[in-house]
Enzyme design. Structure first.
Site, PDB file in Angstrom:
ATOM      1  N   ASP A  31      -9.618   5.319  -3.509  1.00  0.00           N
ATOM      2  CA  ASP A  31      -8.461   5.440  -2.608  1.00  0.00           C
ATOM      3  C   ASP A  31      -8.587   6.817  -1.944  1.00  0.00           C
ATOM      4  O   ASP A  31      -8.248   7.837  -2.537  1.00  0.00           O
ATOM      5  CB  ASP A  31      -7.156   5.323  -3.404  1.00  0.00           C
ATOM      6  CG  ASP A  31      -5.932   5.595  -2.542  1.00  0.00           C
ATOM      7  OD1 ASP A  31      -5.875   5.058  -1.427  1.00  0.00           O
ATOM      8  OD2 ASP A  31      -5.051   6.361  -2.975  1.00  0.00           O
ATOM      9  N   GLU A 784     -10.564   2.034  -0.002  1.00  0.00           N
ATOM     10  CA  GLU A 784      -9.342   2.017   0.811  1.00  0.00           C
ATOM     11  C   GLU A 784      -9.134   3.429   1.324  1.00  0.00           C
ATOM     12  O   GLU A 784      -9.254   4.397   0.572  1.00  0.00           O
ATOM     13  CB  GLU A 784      -8.127   1.595  -0.022  1.00  0.00           C
ATOM     14  CG  GLU A 784      -6.830   1.585   0.794  1.00  0.00           C
ATOM     15  CD  GLU A 784      -5.577   1.728  -0.055  1.00  0.00           C
ATOM     16  OE1 GLU A 784      -4.632   2.399   0.411  1.00  0.00           O
ATOM     17  OE2 GLU A 784      -5.543   1.186  -1.165  1.00  0.00           O
ATOM     18  N   GLU A 788      -4.091   8.831   8.377  1.00  0.00           N
ATOM     19  CA  GLU A 788      -3.657  10.225   8.457  1.00  0.00           C
ATOM     20  C   GLU A 788      -2.257  10.309   9.022  1.00  0.00           C
ATOM     21  O   GLU A 788      -1.825   9.463   9.800  1.00  0.00           O
ATOM     22  CB  GLU A 788      -4.614  11.007   9.350  1.00  0.00           C
ATOM     23  CG  GLU A 788      -6.001  11.136   8.765  1.00  0.00           C
ATOM     24  CD  GLU A 788      -6.873  12.012   9.630  1.00  0.00           C
ATOM     25  OE1 GLU A 788      -6.635  13.227   9.652  1.00  0.00           O
ATOM     26  OE2 GLU A 788      -7.778  11.481  10.270  1.00  0.00           O
ATOM     27  N   HIS A 868      10.935 -14.037   8.964  1.00  0.00           N
ATOM     28  CA  HIS A 868       9.750 -13.593   9.698  1.00  0.00           C
ATOM     29  C   HIS A 868       9.350 -14.685  10.681  1.00  0.00           C
ATOM     30  O   HIS A 868       9.081 -15.813  10.272  1.00  0.00           O
ATOM     31  CB  HIS A 868       8.598 -13.284   8.738  1.00  0.00           C
ATOM     32  CG  HIS A 868       8.839 -12.072   7.902  1.00  0.00           C
ATOM     33  ND1 HIS A 868       9.647 -12.091   6.786  1.00  0.00           N
ATOM     34  CD2 HIS A 868       8.403 -10.796   8.032  1.00  0.00           C
ATOM     35  CE1 HIS A 868       9.686 -10.878   6.258  1.00  0.00           C
ATOM     36  NE2 HIS A 868       8.942 -10.075   7.001  1.00  0.00           N
ATOM     37  N   HIS A1011      -2.462   7.710  -7.099  1.00  0.00           N
ATOM     38  CA  HIS A1011      -3.731   7.633  -6.354  1.00  0.00           C
ATOM     39  C   HIS A1011      -4.771   6.843  -7.155  1.00  0.00           C
ATOM     40  O   HIS A1011      -5.484   5.988  -6.607  1.00  0.00           O
ATOM     41  CB  HIS A1011      -4.273   9.038  -6.068  1.00  0.00           C
ATOM     42  CG  HIS A1011      -3.346   9.910  -5.283  1.00  0.00           C
ATOM     43  ND1 HIS A1011      -3.028   9.656  -3.962  1.00  0.00           N
ATOM     44  CD2 HIS A1011      -2.671  11.032  -5.629  1.00  0.00           C
ATOM     45  CE1 HIS A1011      -2.206  10.590  -3.534  1.00  0.00           C
ATOM     46  NE2 HIS A1011      -1.958  11.438  -4.524  1.00  0.00           N
TER      47      HIS A1011
END
Length: 1409
Positions: A31, A784, A788, A868, A1011
């Site tokens: 990750d 993965e 940013e 949806h 993480h």
């Protein structure tokens, strides 16, 4: 001294112990973020193995059992902008100093005969009297003459004017002072060629602005009496009045229009272009602001670079008006108009100051002292001392004077920004160097009659002022500079007079081109095209056109434009006008094909792309046939490339001279004046070079003519049926010569330094994990990558836009619902309340059920369904565009995909009203009405779902490529890679969905484990999917291509839809369909071909839960030597940027001298010295007056400044610090980890190099919570940002758990944090917890909604201590960690990048053996 016994240890040891080879297959999950890399190793049964890891060092601990699960944390990589700005400033000051030295060199002989200490006195003028080598009077060396000089010439401009106009012989020292001032502050170089104060043509500049404005905005503004305009801008009236008067010269223009905003800019006021360009947020520009360039760049990012020219022309006009204000003087005979203007400003300042002092003295003595003596206020004392800027000074004065009568004179001048102006102000930047040159020539001509050397050196002196190094030549450094590229003809010192002979300008320009042009994101060996390349613009136009669709009367469905229509539109419209609109397309389809009632999709009002360069060149070349001839494409592209790379007109002329046989001189002259900025992202080879193997077509060919497919660029390069995808991946393969230097390969990738740092660390982690597994390669590596953070204005303000959008759109609809319907729980509607999707949808739908039209009850929103439109089975789209609020999802009708045709017929009119009012988007409207066009085709559904699974971002593909080439470097007989390690990239949405489905909640505030958990879940999901569907590999595994008649090809479109939509369902026991049905799935999922068990929904899920509950996760904070400091969290250099004044007597303040030879105690210096690392020293020091020899083991900080000296001779450096008999030096980078005897951990952030008793120590332990508490905190964090009652209900039902959690945290603090006083404060505050509201309880424990604060977890979280508020009580930052606390019974732990390898040094045992 025992130098021979000193041991120096750099804690950077090689953990090379051989591990036993792993016998079972395993996979690695990664990750990758911008300041962390989570990692996990899983076996084929989804378990995380553990290993008994050997521990090196001098402690009794020899082995530790560790789970192969962890996270590496590191400080985010930063850009080089700060270094670049400092480097540029240093060069600017150095070159300015060199100019003065050149002038002194010319004057030196003559000056020596008159006053041989003159230059020495000037150099010493800023030194304190004791340090001066001569008299303290710098000009004449005596008080009498010095006083006469200052009386006669109060400012340098008085002297300049006198010398420019006087025919008398002047003292040579005064001549030098005047010339040196001009050379030092020589003005800008934006205006080329000859220029003087008499040809500053405002009228011409205004006409240039009008012409550009008319071309861009397709207007026809004109001004017959331009003389009148010049009179207005020169008049002594306020800026607002100037704008209003100019606007009246254009009767058709409104005060609220875009032209009016440009006039505001031009007269010097602030303009806001939000409404003009229909933006969601303020778009303010002000030419005088330092941030103007940055603000303009942000605005152009929204509206497009096509508008840059009009802002450029407006700025030129503004500068011309400013300059005319400078140069408007009553003395028409003077040869120094600038100096005359400055003298006038000085005299006005003096007169106005006397008036103001008299006026304020009459108010009160207290007010007078505040304004004129207190420099801490924004009054005159602060203003004249430079602590307050002009804008703040004016605001202060206006507020003060507004209360009293008789201040009109002052207030009017303040409004004109013409009151008490200084000599040096921001608008001095509008003065071109030619104005200074004009005065220089006047002085030289007058004084050359008395000093022949001035006549002889006139050209050389003028050259000092006029010479500047062309930007394309760059820095003149020799050797292996990273920042210089200039090429020399001769190896000698460069001066303004030999520059042309020493520097090869043409070769340097070529080097500049190669350096400036970046590489194609997809074809890394190819250079990108200029942004205004005609080929690039053509590509953008066709790429946009290819997705335009239309429908007309008698047509059943929307259809794409065909190839002929696209070509016609480009020829008839894009080549005829700069901006093509939807009306143009409608006009074309009606005129040529006779269509009526035309509606378009894929365009909003006007196209984003245009052929602006085509129109520019057409105006200059005036030869349409030449531009349309494809054989001239190379010539046109080379011209545009030159006009983009170079700004220097001479260099442009030189490079365009090769086309003299094609264009006449007037055309080349016009071309040389045109300049383009910016670069595209793609190369000519990608757009129109590489060809599909079957058809032979380029990407541009397909955009122009793609039959019925009408694929755009992204679709073309990802289409497996075409060979572009394969060719792009082949082009991205790293060469053998690069593979050894992975750092350089990562550095060359596109992307920010922050994400590159994460990539590099992840590759190191994989290398170490392979070593831990005994060298056996993993079966697969699952990647993965975090997106940013976006720091654009748009990103920051999205959360604040909902209210504005509603107010505007509901007004358009004619609805008052926003004012009249407010939930009972809320006092008002604000942006925070509208973050709740149900409430927001309620207003977007004007309070109606989207499918039935029934009124919804605003106080019962939680009882309604959010449906949806495109079901989540097909598309995990949780945006507002894919959501509607309805009383029941079953009301969508019989269709499982979209609202049924019956619903569409009833509700379409209402939806259309919402569309016209911009309450819903075109995309949302299209999806709601999809049933009219047959609903979703199976191929569409398959595509939707596939895109949710497969990562398409280019940066992730680069990481996959690096790993693929690292592990799969063997080739078969056909030279194809043999893939033994599968590199898999999955989208993060899969992990998010998995967590949501099984309540595996993530709460970032607790610790850093999440993480590692994300990396683990990625590996689990990818492993399970590929076990269940091994033929899916071509979709997910890097480098695999679907073969003809493959798994995908054999399946029908309907089968694909069913298959893709069920991929993530393999983890579930049952599936709920949109129509309310529930389908049960088997307990154990198997591979249908092999019968192998893939996923047991009880035992395997239990394994996942167990792994996520492991208290032992390897958390490592990367240790680093610091190359820059931090100032309020932002990078800084070696010390604070601003000089500090000299310290007070007996002060302990440590400053770095402004120069090496300047004592900071006399001259001040730089504070905030940045530390690089620390060393632990064992030796002796002399203590006290008796200099008693004492044994010490203590830290010593090494600053970045001192690092070089330390490295040269470490022992000697420490001896100079006062250490003796040094036995041991251990080097400790930032974040070195220490474990105390009670198990608490600390990280050494810094030790002050100026005081080794002070430093920054961070907490290093990670708190672990059971899933019960994680779930409580997950709901607590979300309690106030939604009207959804589920979060609140859960917290209310489990409120008692807060008590248990609180005492658990308090115990952790007692055992590992050590903030015992704070613990007592918290305990006292908690006694009344039952009396506090649920909301206050939640925000106190986990931080307020939408905030980065962690509440009570600020106490326990890794890193520096922070203050926080708990149940209304302020808990101060815990500050009791001292460097000496790390030396008591502590063990220094050095961890490898994964934390699996450790070296432990017991500090108490140092010296034993």
């Amino acid at each position: 001294m025992l130098f021979n016994k000193c041991i120096i240890i750099s804690i950077n040891l090689d953990f090379s112990n051989k591990e036993k080879c792993m016998t079972k297959p395993y996979s690695i999950g990664l990750d990758i973020g911008t300041n962390s890399v989570g990692w996990a190793v899983i076996t084929d049964n989804y378990k995380v193995p553990s290993k008994k890891m050997k521990v090196l060092g001098n402690t009794s601990k020899k082995y530790i059992k560790k789970n192969l699960l962890g996270v590496l944390l590191f400080d985010s990589g930063i850009t080089a902008e700060g270094r670049r700005l400092k480097r540029t400033a240093r060069r600017r000051y150095t070159r300015r100093r060199n100019r003065i030295l050149y002038l002194q060199e010319i004057f030196s002989t003559e000056m020596a005969t008159l006053d041989d200490a003159f230059f020495q006195r000037l150099d010493d003028s800023f030194l304190v009297p004791d340090d001066k080598r001569d008299s303290k009077y710098p000009i004449f060396g005596n008080l009498v003459e010095e006083k006469v000089y200052h009386d006669e010439f109060p400012t340098i401009y008085h002297l300049r004017k006198y010398l420019a106009d006087s025919t008398k012989k002047a003292d040579l020292r005064l001549v030098y002072l005047a010339l040196a001032h001009m050379i030092k502050y020589r003005g800008h170089f934006l205006i080329e060629g000859e220029f003087n104060s008499k040809n500053n043509d405002i009228q011409k500049n205004f006409q240039d602005f009008l012409d550009t404005y008319n071309a861009i905005f397709e207007s026809d503004l004109s001004l017959e009496n331009s003389k009148q305009l010049e009179e207005i801008v020169k008049d002594k009236i306020s800026k607002l009045e100037k704008k209003d008067r100019i606007l009246k010269l254009f009767p058709g223009e409104k005060n609220s229009g875009i032209f009016s905003e440009f006039l505001k800019l031009i007269v010097g006021n602030q303009a806001d272009f939000r409404k003009c360009f229909n933006l969601d947020e303020k778009a303010s520009l002000h030419f005088s602001k330092e941030s103007y360039d940055e603000d303009l760049e942000t605005l152009l990012g929204y509206i497009g670079d096509d508008y840059s020219d009009v802002f450029l022309k407006a700025k030129k006009l503004y500068d011309a008006i400013l300059l005319s204000g400078f140069l408007t003087v009553t003395d028409n005979e003077t040869e120094a108009p600038l100096s005359s203007a400055m003298i006038k400003r000085y005299n006005e300042h003096k007169e106005d100051l006397a008036l103001l002092k008299e006026y304020i003295r009459n108010i009160s003595l207290k007010t007078y002292n505040e304004v004129f003596k207190d420099d801490t206020k924004n009054g005159y004392a602060g203003y004249i001392d430079g602590k307050t800027n002009q804008e703040d000074f004016y605001v202060y004065l206006k507020n003060l004077l507004a209360e009293f009568e008789g201040a009109d004179y002052f207030l009017e001048k303040i409004d004109r920004e013409d009151f008490l102006r200084k000599q040096r102000t921001f608008d001095n930047g509008s003065i071109p160097y030619q104005i200074h040159l004009q005065e220089m020539r006047a002085i030289l001509d007058k004084q050359a009659k008395f000093y022949p050397f001035l006549a002889k050196n006139k050209e050389r002196i003028e050259k000092i002022l006029t010479f500047r190094i062309p930007y394309y030549v760059g820095p003149l450094a020799r050797g292996n500079s990273d920042f210089a590229w200039s090429i020399r003809k001769r190896n000698e010192k460069i001066t303004p007079w030999n520059f042309e002979d020493v520097i090869d300008k043409e070769s340097s320009a070529e080097a500049f081109i190669n350096r400036m042009t970046s590489f194609d994101l997809y074809l890394p060996e190819e250079k990108v095209l200029p942004k205004h390349s005609l080929l690039y613009e053509t590509f953008n136009v066709y790429n946009e056109l290819t997705k335009v669709r239309f429908i007309a009367e008698s047509m059943r469905d929307y259809q794409f434009l065909d190839s002929k229509q696209k070509k016609d539109i480009v020829r008839l419209y894009f080549k005829d006008k700069r901006k093509v609109t939807d009306k143009d397309i409608i006009e074309y389809l009606h005129a040529i094909y006779g269509y009526d009632g035309i509606e378009l999709k894929g365009i909003e009002k006007q196209f984003n792309s245009s052929l602006s360069t085509y129109h520019d060149l057409l105006n200059i070349i005036n030869d349409k046939e030449f531009l349309d001839d494809s054989s001239n494409e190379a010539i046109i592209e080379e011209i545009i490339h030159t006009l983009t790379i170079f700004e220097d007109r001479e260099m442009i002329k030189q490079r365009l001279s090769k086309f003299e046989n094609i264009f006449d001189k007037s055309v080349l002259k016009k071309l040389s004046r045109r300049h383009y900025t910016g670069w595209g992202k793609l190369s000519a080879k990608l757009i129109n070079g590489i060809r599909d193997e079957k058809s032979g077509n380029t990407i541009l060919d397909y955009l122009i003519d793609d039959g019925i497919s009408n694929r755009n660029f992204m679709q073309l390069i990802h289409d497996d049926a075409l060979s572009f995808k394969k060719k792009i991946q082949k082009a991205q393969i790293i060469g053998d010569e690069d593979k050894g230097n992975i750092k350089e390969v990562v550095k060359s990738l596109p992307g920010s330094p922050a994400i590159k740092k994460g990539i590099l660390q992840s590759i190191k982690i994989v290398d170490e994990l392979v070593k831990v597994m005994g060298g056996r390669k993993p079966e697969s590596i699952v990647v993965e990558m975090a997106r940013e953070n976006q720091y654009t204005n748009q990103g920051k303000s999205n959360s604040q836009q909902r209210l504005k959008r509603l107010e505007k759109s509901l007004k358009e609809l004619g609805s008052k619902i926003l004012k009249e319907n407010i939930p009972a729980k809320l006092s008002k509607i604000d942006n925070n309340a509208l973050q709740n999707d149900r409430l927001y949808l309620y207003y977007l739908q004007n309070g109606k059920d989207m499918y039935t039209g029934d009124d919804l009850d605003i106080d019962r929103l939680s009882n309604y369904d959010i449906d949806h439109i495109i079901p989540q089975a097909f598309l995990k789209d949780n945006s507002i565009d894919n959501k509607v609020l309805v009383s029941s999802a079953s009301n969508r009708g019989k269709s499982d995909d979209f609202p049924s045709l019956e619903v569409v017929k009833k509700r379409k009119t209402f939806w259309y009203q919402l569309l016209k009012s911009k309450l819903i988007s075109q995309r949302k409207f299209d999806n709601l009405t999809k049933a009219e066009r047959g609903g979703l085709l199976p191929e569409d559904k398959a595509g939707f779902i596939q895109r949710q699974l497969v990562e398409t971002r280019q940066i992730t593909k680069h990481v996959a490529r690096l790993l693929d080439e690292k592990f799969n470097n063997k080739k078969d007989e056909n030279n194809r890679a043999v893939r033994t390690v599968k590199i898999i990239t999955l989208k993060s949405t899969l992990v998010s969905q998995f967590r949501k489905d099984f309540e595996l909640y993530k709460v970032r505030e607790i610790n850093d484990f999440h993480h590692a958990h994300d990396a683990y879940l990625n590996a689990v999901i990818a492993s399970a999917l590929l076990k269940k569907y091994p033929k899916l590999e071509p979709e997910f595994v890097y480098g695999d291509y679907p073969k003809y008649n493959s798994f995908r090809e054999r399946k029908s479109a309907t089968e694909k839809v069913y298959f893709y939509s069920n991929i993530m369902n393999i983890f579930k026991k049952s599936i709920s369909l949109a129509d309310g049905r529930v389908i049960e799935r088997p307990l154990i999922e198997v591979n249908e071909e092999t019968g192998e068990s893939v996923w047991n929904k009880e035992s395997d899920l239990a394994t996942v839960r167990r792994v996520l509950s492991y208290p032992q996760v390897n958390v490592v904070k990367k240790v680093e030597e610091q190359n820059h400091g931090l100032d309020r969290g932002k990078p800084k250099g070696l010390f604070n940027a601003n000089l500090s004044s000299k310290p007070k007597p007996n002060s302990n303040e440590n400053l770095v001298g402004a120069k090496e030879y300047l004592d900071p105690k006399k001259y001040g210096g730089y504070a905030g010295i940045s530390n690089s690392f620390a060393v632990l020293v064992k030796g002796t020091i002399e203590k006290g007056a008796k200099k008693k020899i004492t044994n010490v083991l203590e830290f010593q900080g090494i600053s970045i400044l001192d690092r070089i000296n330390y490295r040269k001779d470490k022992l000697n450096f420490l001896l100079e610090k006062g250490y003796k008999d040094i036995e041991l030096i251990i080097e400790l980078p930032k974040y070195s980890l220490f474990e105390l005897s009670d198990g608490s951990r600390r990280m050494l952030a810094s030790i002050l190099s100026t005081n080794n008793k002070r430093g920054e120590i961070h907490k290093g332990n990670q708190i672990f919570l059971s899933q019960k508490f994680v779930k409580l905190l997950y709901h607590a964090k979300r309690i106030s940002n939604t009207i959804n009652e589920n979060h609140r209900k859960y917290v209310e039902n489990h409120k008692k758990e807060f008590e248990e959690l609180f005492y658990y945290i308090l115990e952790f603090n007692e055992n590992y944090v050590g903030a015992k006083k704070n613990g007592k404060l918290l305990n006292s505050a908690f006694q009344s917890w039952q009396n506090h509201s649920i909301d206050e309880l939640c925000s106190s424990f986990i931080g307020p909604t939408g905030s980065e604060r962690k509440g009570l977890f600020e106490l326990t979280s890794r890193g520096s201590a922070a203050d926080f508020e708990f149940l209304g009580v302020k808990i101060p930052r815990y500050r009791d960690y001292t460097p000496s606390s790390l030396l008591k019974d502590a063990t220094l732990i050095h961890q490898s990048v994964t934390g699996l390898y450790e070296t432990r040094i017991d500090l108490a045992k140092l010296g034993e053996g």
